[in-house]
Every structure is written in C-alpha cells, then in structure tokens.
Design an enzyme around this catalytic site. Sequence first.
Site, mmCIF file in Angstrom:
data_model
loop_
_atom_site.group_PDB
_atom_site.id
_atom_site.type_symbol
_atom_site.label_atom_id
_atom_site.label_comp_id
_atom_site.label_asym_id
_atom_site.label_seq_id
_atom_site.Cartn_x
_atom_site.Cartn_y
_atom_site.Cartn_z
ATOM 1 N N VAL A 166 52.777 48.278 -11.655
ATOM 2 C CA VAL A 166 52.560 49.700 -11.941
ATOM 3 C C VAL A 166 53.300 50.568 -10.931
ATOM 4 O O VAL A 166 53.996 51.524 -11.304
ATOM 5 C CB VAL A 166 51.060 50.042 -11.932
ATOM 6 C CG1 VAL A 166 50.845 51.532 -12.217
ATOM 7 C CG2 VAL A 166 50.300 49.201 -12.953
ATOM 8 N N GLU A 187 42.644 58.626 -13.754
ATOM 9 C CA GLU A 187 42.707 58.294 -15.180
ATOM 10 C C GLU A 187 43.139 56.849 -15.413
ATOM 11 O O GLU A 187 42.679 56.188 -16.358
ATOM 12 C CB GLU A 187 43.688 59.239 -15.889
ATOM 13 C CG GLU A 187 43.754 59.064 -17.393
ATOM 14 C CD GLU A 187 42.460 59.442 -18.090
ATOM 15 O OE1 GLU A 187 41.839 58.550 -18.703
ATOM 16 O OE2 GLU A 187 42.067 60.620 -18.017
ATOM 17 N N VAL A 231 40.710 53.278 -15.968
ATOM 18 C CA VAL A 231 40.060 52.803 -17.189
ATOM 19 C C VAL A 231 41.010 52.980 -18.363
ATOM 20 O O VAL A 231 41.479 54.083 -18.630
ATOM 21 C CB VAL A 231 38.746 53.562 -17.480
ATOM 22 C CG1 VAL A 231 38.127 53.063 -18.789
ATOM 23 C CG2 VAL A 231 37.757 53.413 -16.339
ATOM 24 N N GLY A 283 51.171 36.246 -20.013
ATOM 25 C CA GLY A 283 51.035 37.219 -18.936
ATOM 26 C C GLY A 283 49.878 38.176 -19.104
ATOM 27 O O GLY A 283 49.734 39.127 -18.329
ATOM 28 N N LYS A 329 34.655 49.280 -14.856
ATOM 29 C CA LYS A 329 35.017 50.388 -15.743
ATOM 30 C C LYS A 329 33.786 50.999 -16.409
ATOM 31 O O LYS A 329 33.736 52.215 -16.637
ATOM 32 C CB LYS A 329 36.019 49.890 -16.778
ATOM 33 C CG LYS A 329 37.336 49.450 -16.148
ATOM 34 C CD LYS A 329 38.235 48.709 -17.116
ATOM 35 C CE LYS A 329 39.502 48.231 -16.432
ATOM 36 N NZ LYS A 329 40.353 47.418 -17.324
#
Length: 448
Positions: A18, A131, A134, A189, A207
């Site tokens: 990310v 944000e 979750v 993956g 979450k």
Amino acid sequence: MPSPQDQLTIGLLGAGSVGSQVARALVEERAHISARVGADVRLAGVAVRDVDSPRDWRIPGELLTTDAEGLVDRVDVVVELIGGMDPAADLITRALRRGAAVVTGNKALLAARGAELAAAAAESGAPLLYEASVGGAIPILRPIQESLSGDRITKIMGIVNGTTNYILDQMDSTGAPFDSSLQEAQRLGYAEADPTADVEGHDAAAKAAILGNLAFHSPFTIDDVHCEGIREVTADDIEAAAASGYVIKLLAIAERLDGEDGPAGAVLRVHPTLLPRHHPLASVRGAFNAVFVVAENAGELMFYGQGAGGQPTSSAVLGDLVTAARQLRGGTTVTPAGPAEDSGSLPALSIDQAHTQYYVDMTVDEREGVIAEIARVFADHHVSIESMRQPGAVTLTGEVEAAADDGVTVQIVTHIAQERALAATVEALRDLEVVESIDSVIRVDVDR
C-alpha cells in the site's frame, strides 16, 4: 505548522504494497492531488526499515529514510502504513500532539487504542482519518460518520475479510475442502503464509470494533468483540447450506439492542453465518468485501468493492490525505475521530444477549422416538424449530428410517431466539443419549 498554507508536506511511514502505491501517486500524480487540495502537496520523505529493500514501486532514493521520528517532526501530514502497535502508536501520537494530521490504515491499533488516539487528536485539533482500515477501497467509515450522522444505525453486517470470503466462496462454488481452498488463496496472494489473523477471525474482529465504534458512538475495542473463525467450516456444512438455499459467510456484525427483553447496549460479533442466497451479502464473491448497513430512516444500504490490495487500499488512503490536507489548509475545526465516553455511549454486551437462529447438524441413533426426544429438548428451552431436514429418508410419522450405517444425520434450523437459550439447547442435546454427536453449529441470519 512548519509549512505555509500554500504548501503542505507529507511524511509516509512504511513502503509495503500500500505504501509503495501511495508514494507512487504522490510523486507521479502530484499535480492532480495538489489541485484537489488547493495547495502544493509534496512528499517529503518515506520512513522504512531498510532503504535497500525491493519495493512494488521504485521510490526515489533521496526520499527514503530510517529516521521515522525525524520525518514525523517536520511534516504537515503523516501517513502511517507500517501496521502493528509499536512503533506506530508512538509515532501517531507524536504527530497528533504537535498538530500534524494523521492518515492511517492500522486497524489493529485503532481497534485496541482508538479512543486514546482520538483523545490526542481532539486535544490538538489535528485530523485523524482512517478510511483504509476497513474495506480497502470501499468508502464506508465516512458515510457512517457524516452521511448517516443524523440517522440512527441499528445494525451493520459486513464481509470485511477478503481471504475468508475467497475460501468460503471456493468451497461453495467448487466443493473443495477448507485446506485446499486455503492453499489456493495463498497461491493467488489472497492469504498470507501464516493466515491465522484471517481464518481465525481476528482481522474481521478489529474491523467490527471500528464499525461499532463509529456507528454507535461508543468506545469499543477488539476485546468487546466475540470472535469465531472459519477453520471448523466443512465441505459438508457448505453442501448442507446449499441444499437448503443458504450460503456461509464470515460476517462482522455490530447490532444495537434497545433493551426490550434484556439490557440495552450493543453486541459485536464475528462468526460464520448462514445467509439466504437472496440476501445481498450472499452474492459477494471471491476476495471482494461488502458492508450492509441498516438505519431507521435510510433503511438498508450496501457498500461493495475491493477490500484489499495495494492500489485499492491506496485509494482510501489518498482520499483521507486530500481531506486532511484541505482541513489543515482551511484551518477548519476537526471533529474528534472517535467517540469519547459520554452519556450517549452504549455498553458492550455479551453475545449471550444477541438474538439469532441456529443451524444444528447432528448424528443421532436410528431408532424409534428419536425425533420426539430431540423436539422435547428444544421445547424445554423455549426454542422453536423452523425446519428439520434429514439427508435421506424419513417415515410418514416423522421417525428416522433405519439406515445401513451407524447413526443418521438430522439438520435443524431454529426460529429466532436469544443466544443464551440457543447455546443451552445445544449443550442439552449433547447430553441426550440418542444424540451421538453434534457435528456443526452455525448461526443463521434471515433479516431480509
């Protein structure tokens, strides 16, 4: 803040799948992001453990640093994507206390210490946005915080872990057992080498705490979430569910109880759930996520999309970054990111207080009177039976016919009852002489 309002600096902590995509966007799409903010946005540095490690996107060497604290102390917005508790908690707190905005996707930290971080944000007035914690790319937290802030949310049900949804979907669509479905998820993956956090439900539980926190304005933590994973779900369970028109999903559920027949509060739970195939969540396939929200005025809403991966999750991070940068540039007052303990908070209740239905799969003796004895146990616990199925033959009197093997299978779905009564019923069935084994117990949700 150290920068003028016409320029904002960004410090990125972590450069995994990310983080690398966020860095790429901040470099390659700087003009576009700056236009959205209304000020020049510049990536000032990326803090990593090892500057020489290979990454999904080649970050310019001059941006890489191992001095995370130094980076936090000199930027306007800190984007935390290293995960875990330490040093993430200290770095986020350090940034908030000096008034820097923080964007994070750290669900584990938020589920454990979210109230503490929210207090630090409230004290300095700094934005704290998450944000990406979750649902990956799905915009769900801001709609709960803002779009539905004037409504009263009564229930949230979510498929919030792509790994488990892929595994259960494979089992449902191909008939494959759990182990081979997990191996396929790892090959593609979708699952880590150590899939414990996913298949045991811990990721979904974090979450659930975040969703409950925002939906019910109450400082829940992961310790308030009842958690069960999917390891015990068998191919036979999947087949039996399909034969009865159901599909099994791992759901994160946060539900408000108004105290009509028990204490008022909220029950937060994660467990495998039987859903009718006509339910919107039942059609969520593969590694996708979806969150189903029920509110008094808005009614039923569903948010659907990619729940993981570098690019989808970076979309949520960048959205928060733009929002935080706009708030800093405009000098707006920032609402605390999480609720404080106040008179409006709901207490966390035990799952014993929840109202649900049970699917019970059992092996029983093949002799006369078995069904009557089982029905008596349900009646004694004030739990009624909605349906009973015996894969095989049943006589006109409702008794199980003799079979060639030892014992026969009986599958029962109850009507809605309190969890405490349902669990007590199952324990009583275990003690019944005619019941050889309780092979599976799965909760059912048929709200729609």
